[in-house]
Design an enzyme around this catalytic site. Sequence first.
Site, PDB file in Angstrom:
ATOM      1  N   PRO A 137       0.791  -1.241   0.000  1.00  0.00           N
ATOM      2  CA  PRO A 137       0.000   0.000   0.000  1.00  0.00           C
ATOM      3  C   PRO A 137       0.825   1.293   0.000  1.00  0.00           C
ATOM      4  O   PRO A 137       0.850   2.036   0.979  1.00  0.00           O
ATOM      5  CB  PRO A 137      -0.831  -0.139   1.276  1.00  0.00           C
ATOM      6  N   CYS A 138       1.466   1.592  -1.123  1.00  0.00           N
ATOM      7  CA  CYS A 138       2.292   2.791  -1.215  1.00  0.00           C
ATOM      8  C   CYS A 138       1.479   4.078  -1.081  1.00  0.00           C
ATOM      9  O   CYS A 138       2.045   5.140  -0.828  1.00  0.00           O
ATOM     10  CB  CYS A 138       3.110   2.784  -2.504  1.00  0.00           C
TER      11      CYS A 138
END
Length: 176
Positions: A137-138
Amino acid sequence: MMSSDNPLKRVAGGQLLAQHFSAVVAVPFGAIGIRTEAGLVHELVYLPPSFHEKDASDALAERAAQQVSRYVEQPDFRFDLPLAPLGTAFQHKVWRAIAAIPRGQVLTYGQVAKLVGSAPRAVGQACGANWFPLAIPCHRVAAAGGIGGFSHHDDEDGFHIRVKRWLLQHEGVVGL
């Protein structure tokens, strides 16, 4: 997140060809393209709403599509997919740090840089090189003074920043 070594083909105007995806899943902000090969997920791609859903071409693509749908329904859902070993050792170090950020929380590029012993710009580059957004989950990494870029895009009103805003709001983050 398109790089020069990305095997996805483009046609006139830079449009990605949907047939290169093993599945395409409709999501509130557009679609997610899923590319599988040899029993591994090779890429998850944020796609604009012009992409239509595509049924999964194999069991892994179906599994990935179901997990994308579960995340859209429940932001606490945690992905469990066999990801292709793409990226550098440094990128993997950054991606592990990002994967450890809980839903509903955001760290700055500088905070992640301290965790991995690097510089904020290098962390930003590793975030942009992430082949597996959502699973890694950047979107949970932001600039010190605001939302920052996303997927190597930083246009305040662009598609990718709107995706990042949607994901953060979906996960309960407000004010970015």
